[in-house]
Design a protein around this motif. Sequence first.
Motif, PDB file in Angstrom:
ATOM      1  N   SER A  32       0.842  -1.188   0.000  1.00 47.78           N
ATOM      2  CA  SER A  32       0.000   0.000   0.000  1.00 47.78           C
ATOM      3  C   SER A  32       0.881   1.243   0.000  1.00 47.78           C
ATOM      4  O   SER A  32       2.061   1.189   0.365  1.00 47.78           O
ATOM      5  N   VAL A  33       0.304   2.351  -0.435  1.00 47.26           N
ATOM      6  CA  VAL A  33       0.992   3.644  -0.384  1.00 47.26           C
ATOM      7  C   VAL A  33       0.010   4.687   0.116  1.00 47.26           C
ATOM      8  O   VAL A  33      -1.212   4.559  -0.064  1.00 47.26           O
ATOM      9  N   ARG A  34       0.541   5.696   0.738  1.00 50.37           N
ATOM     10  CA  ARG A  34      -0.248   6.870   1.077  1.00 50.37           C
ATOM     11  C   ARG A  34      -0.144   7.853  -0.091  1.00 50.37           C
ATOM     12  O   ARG A  34       0.956   8.174  -0.557  1.00 50.37           O
ATOM     13  N   LEU A  35      -1.280   8.304  -0.571  1.00 50.98           N
ATOM     14  CA  LEU A  35      -1.313   9.146  -1.763  1.00 50.98           C
ATOM     15  C   LEU A  35      -0.508  10.423  -1.577  1.00 50.98           C
ATOM     16  O   LEU A  35       0.157  10.895  -2.514  1.00 50.98           O
ATOM     17  N   GLU A  36      -0.535  10.992  -0.371  1.00 51.67           N
ATOM     18  CA  GLU A  36       0.172  12.244  -0.151  1.00 51.67           C
ATOM     19  C   GLU A  36       1.694  12.070  -0.155  1.00 51.67           C
ATOM     20  O   GLU A  36       2.444  13.050  -0.216  1.00 51.67           O
ATOM     21  N   ASN A  37       2.162  10.812  -0.126  1.00 50.78           N
ATOM     22  CA  ASN A  37       3.600  10.550  -0.151  1.00 50.78           C
ATOM     23  C   ASN A  37       4.127  10.217  -1.546  1.00 50.78           C
ATOM     24  O   ASN A  37       5.347  10.089  -1.733  1.00 50.78           O
ATOM     25  N   VAL A  38       3.228  10.046  -2.508  1.00 49.83           N
ATOM     26  CA  VAL A  38       3.647   9.662  -3.861  1.00 49.83           C
ATOM     27  C   VAL A  38       4.504  10.772  -4.462  1.00 49.83           C
ATOM     28  O   VAL A  38       4.169  11.954  -4.382  1.00 49.83           O
ATOM     29  N   ARG A  39       5.630  10.380  -5.086  1.00 51.17           N
ATOM     30  CA  ARG A  39       6.519  11.375  -5.690  1.00 51.17           C
ATOM     31  C   ARG A  39       6.248  11.555  -7.181  1.00 51.17           C
ATOM     32  O   ARG A  39       6.522  12.630  -7.736  1.00 51.17           O
ATOM     33  N   ALA A  40       5.743  10.504  -7.855  1.00 52.25           N
ATOM     34  CA  ALA A  40       5.527  10.590  -9.294  1.00 52.25           C
ATOM     35  C   ALA A  40       4.618   9.435  -9.719  1.00 52.25           C
ATOM     36  O   ALA A  40       4.492   8.430  -9.013  1.00 52.25           O
ATOM     37  N   VAL A  41       4.011   9.599 -10.897  1.00 53.05           N
ATOM     38  CA  VAL A  41       3.140   8.559 -11.455  1.00 53.05           C
ATOM     39  C   VAL A  41       3.564   8.275 -12.885  1.00 53.05           C
ATOM     40  O   VAL A  41       3.688   9.196 -13.707  1.00 53.05           O
ATOM     41  N   TYR A  42       3.797   6.990 -13.175  1.00 50.99           N
ATOM     42  CA  TYR A  42       4.015   6.535 -14.548  1.00 50.99           C
ATOM     43  C   TYR A  42       2.724   5.841 -14.981  1.00 50.99           C
ATOM     44  O   TYR A  42       2.412   4.744 -14.514  1.00 50.99           O
ATOM     45  N   TYR A  43       1.981   6.496 -15.853  1.00 46.63           N
ATOM     46  CA  TYR A  43       0.647   6.035 -16.254  1.00 46.63           C
ATOM     47  C   TYR A  43       0.731   5.548 -17.686  1.00 46.63           C
ATOM     48  O   TYR A  43       0.901   6.331 -18.618  1.00 46.63           O
ATOM     49  N   ARG A  44       0.644   4.225 -17.863  1.00 52.58           N
ATOM     50  CA  ARG A  44       0.915   3.663 -19.178  1.00 52.58           C
ATOM     51  C   ARG A  44      -0.143   2.645 -19.579  1.00 52.58           C
ATOM     52  O   ARG A  44      -0.050   1.460 -19.282  1.00 52.58           O
ATOM     53  N   ARG A  45      -1.188   3.108 -20.230  1.00 47.55           N
ATOM     54  CA  ARG A  45      -2.222   2.274 -20.850  1.00 47.55           C
ATOM     55  C   ARG A  45      -2.773   1.180 -19.934  1.00 47.55           C
ATOM     56  O   ARG A  45      -2.773  -0.001 -20.297  1.00 47.55           O
ATOM     57  N   PRO A  46      -3.221   1.529 -18.732  1.00 45.24           N
ATOM     58  CA  PRO A  46      -3.833   0.503 -17.874  1.00 45.24           C
ATOM     59  C   PRO A  46      -5.196   0.086 -18.419  1.00 45.24           C
ATOM     60  O   PRO A  46      -5.790   0.787 -19.258  1.00 45.24           O
ATOM     61  N   GLY A  47      -5.707  -1.038 -17.930  1.00 50.48           N
ATOM     62  CA  GLY A  47      -7.028  -1.483 -18.323  1.00 50.48           C
ATOM     63  C   GLY A  47      -8.116  -0.712 -17.598  1.00 50.48           C
ATOM     64  O   GLY A  47      -7.870  -0.030 -16.603  1.00 50.48           O
ATOM     65  N   ARG A  48      -9.333  -0.824 -18.098  1.00 46.47           N
ATOM     66  CA  ARG A  48     -10.470  -0.200 -17.419  1.00 46.47           C
ATOM     67  C   ARG A  48     -10.893  -1.088 -16.253  1.00 46.47           C
ATOM     68  O   ARG A  48     -10.702  -2.310 -16.286  1.00 46.47           O
ATOM     69  N   PRO A  49     -11.458  -0.497 -15.209  1.00 47.67           N
ATOM     70  CA  PRO A  49     -11.919  -1.296 -14.068  1.00 47.67           C
ATOM     71  C   PRO A  49     -12.859  -2.421 -14.498  1.00 47.67           C
ATOM     72  O   PRO A  49     -13.676  -2.253 -15.406  1.00 47.67           O
ATOM     73  N   ILE A  50     -12.707  -3.565 -13.835  1.00 46.41           N
ATOM     74  CA  ILE A  50     -13.569  -4.723 -14.096  1.00 46.41           C
ATOM     75  C   ILE A  50     -14.483  -4.903 -12.897  1.00 46.41           C
ATOM     76  O   ILE A  50     -14.019  -5.033 -11.761  1.00 46.41           O
ATOM     77  N   ILE A  51     -15.757  -4.906 -13.163  1.00 45.84           N
ATOM     78  CA  ILE A  51     -16.769  -5.010 -12.119  1.00 45.84           C
ATOM     79  C   ILE A  51     -17.150  -6.476 -11.918  1.00 45.84           C
ATOM     80  O   ILE A  51     -17.203  -7.257 -12.873  1.00 45.84           O
ATOM     81  N   ALA A  52     -17.406  -6.862 -10.686  1.00 43.13           N
ATOM     82  CA  ALA A  52     -17.775  -8.254 -10.374  1.00 43.13           C
ATOM     83  C   ALA A  52     -18.974  -8.685 -11.216  1.00 43.13           C
ATOM     84  O   ALA A  52     -19.913  -7.912 -11.443  1.00 43.13           O
ATOM     85  N   ASP A  53     -18.929  -9.929 -11.689  1.00 46.23           N
ATOM     86  CA  ASP A  53     -20.004 -10.408 -12.562  1.00 46.23           C
ATOM     87  C   ASP A  53     -21.319 -10.616 -11.814  1.00 46.23           C
ATOM     88  O   ASP A  53     -22.337 -10.949 -12.427  1.00 46.23           O
ATOM     89  N   THR A  54     -21.319 -10.409 -10.508  1.00 43.07           N
ATOM     90  CA  THR A  54     -22.570 -10.468  -9.747  1.00 43.07           C
ATOM     91  C   THR A  54     -23.396  -9.195  -9.916  1.00 43.07           C
ATOM     92  O   THR A  54     -24.564  -9.160  -9.512  1.00 43.07           O
ATOM     93  N   VAL A  55     -22.795  -8.157 -10.514  1.00 45.11           N
ATOM     94  CA  VAL A  55     -23.516  -6.899 -10.732  1.00 45.11           C
ATOM     95  C   VAL A  55     -24.146  -6.952 -12.124  1.00 45.11           C
ATOM     96  O   VAL A  55     -23.453  -7.099 -13.129  1.00 45.11           O
ATOM     97  N   ALA A  56     -25.465  -6.836 -12.169  1.00 44.38           N
ATOM     98  CA  ALA A  56     -26.200  -6.946 -13.434  1.00 44.38           C
ATOM     99  C   ALA A  56     -26.220  -5.600 -14.163  1.00 44.38           C
ATOM    100  O   ALA A  56     -26.037  -4.539 -13.567  1.00 44.38           O
ATOM    101  N   GLU A  57     -26.462  -5.664 -15.469  1.00 40.05           N
ATOM    102  CA  GLU A  57     -26.667  -4.438 -16.240  1.00 40.05           C
ATOM    103  C   GLU A  57     -28.056  -3.868 -15.936  1.00 40.05           C
ATOM    104  O   GLU A  57     -28.964  -4.612 -15.598  1.00 40.05           O
ATOM    105  N   PRO A  58     -28.245  -2.573 -16.029  1.00 41.83           N
ATOM    106  CA  PRO A  58     -27.278  -1.556 -16.476  1.00 41.83           C
ATOM    107  C   PRO A  58     -26.341  -1.072 -15.378  1.00 41.83           C
ATOM    108  O   PRO A  58     -25.530  -0.188 -15.593  1.00 41.83           O
TER     109      PRO A  58
END
Length: 324
Positions: free
Chosen positions: A67-93
């Motif tokens: 884990s990290v504390r957000l206020e302590n983060v020095r930098a972010v390398y953001y490189r094409r992450p995936g979109r969040p995946i929701i549990a299949d127990t959650v129905a549409e919409p």
Amino acid sequence: MSAARPVLVVAEQLDASADMVVDQLNQRDVPVMRFDSADFPQTVTVAAGHGTTTAGWEGVLDDGRRSVRLENVRAVYYRRPGRPIIADTVAEPYATWAQNQADAAMLNLLSALPVRWINNPHYDRIAAHKPQQLVAATRAGLRVPRSLITNDPDAARAFAKEVNGPLICKPVLGGRLHTGEDRALMVATHKIDPGDFDDSLRLTAHYIQEAIPKQYEVRLVAVDGNLFAGTLHGTSEKARTDWRTDYEHIEYGITEVPDNVATAVRRFMASYGIVFGSFDFAVTPDNEWVFFENNPAGTWAWVENRTSLPIAAAHADYLQGNTE
């Protein structure tokens, strides 16, 4: 900066470029927390708050192992992450709604951190627009191909007459075409014959350009003003048209970036507020560099692997805070 302050690496699990940056940071004893946004909210937990007097968001990001504390983060390398995946127990919409909520929460919470970024995703999205890139490149002082975006066959024919030479067609939007066979096909740059222009052009937008004569092509990787130029000499017709379609017929090397091109590239980057870019150029028989496009999250691990250019180290320098 304290060596205890971590770098967040937000990327897919199988990403060679992210692997190389993490390795460089590990060699420097810089703490790293790497995760994929696709794991939020199922295995990644966030609890962040913003008070009436706090300067920014504070709280904990946890993936179950570290884990990290957000206020302590020095930098972010953001490189094409995936979109969040929701549990299949959650129905549409509700599942789609929940995914959009999770996506917005993670993206915007991280983007609010007042730290070094490669690259802030909000800037990335703007910088990825190909038609706007030609405008920015021209303003920066780079030569670009004559181009047309149209669904009008008559306009396409008029453009072909104006160019009076070979033409290519390329996607306006990058990515892959998903078929019904669980396969993804790349839509490559390809040569076109104006004699084939017919009413089928009306079915969608087409991005047509003059074909630039090439000695070779350049994948130019920019990191915080440092420029690393790998050359690609196609030895087949396919590789010369779009080197991504025929890797077996490419010879790799390195080259110096002309001063006028280097100045223009840095000006282009500054116009978008980004510190990383993966540029594609052609070098003509007259040694003129012609800008095709820039991918603000483009691949570069293969450039370093083929040429030994220190691209990962430049990333680590910036993320660690070794540059002003």
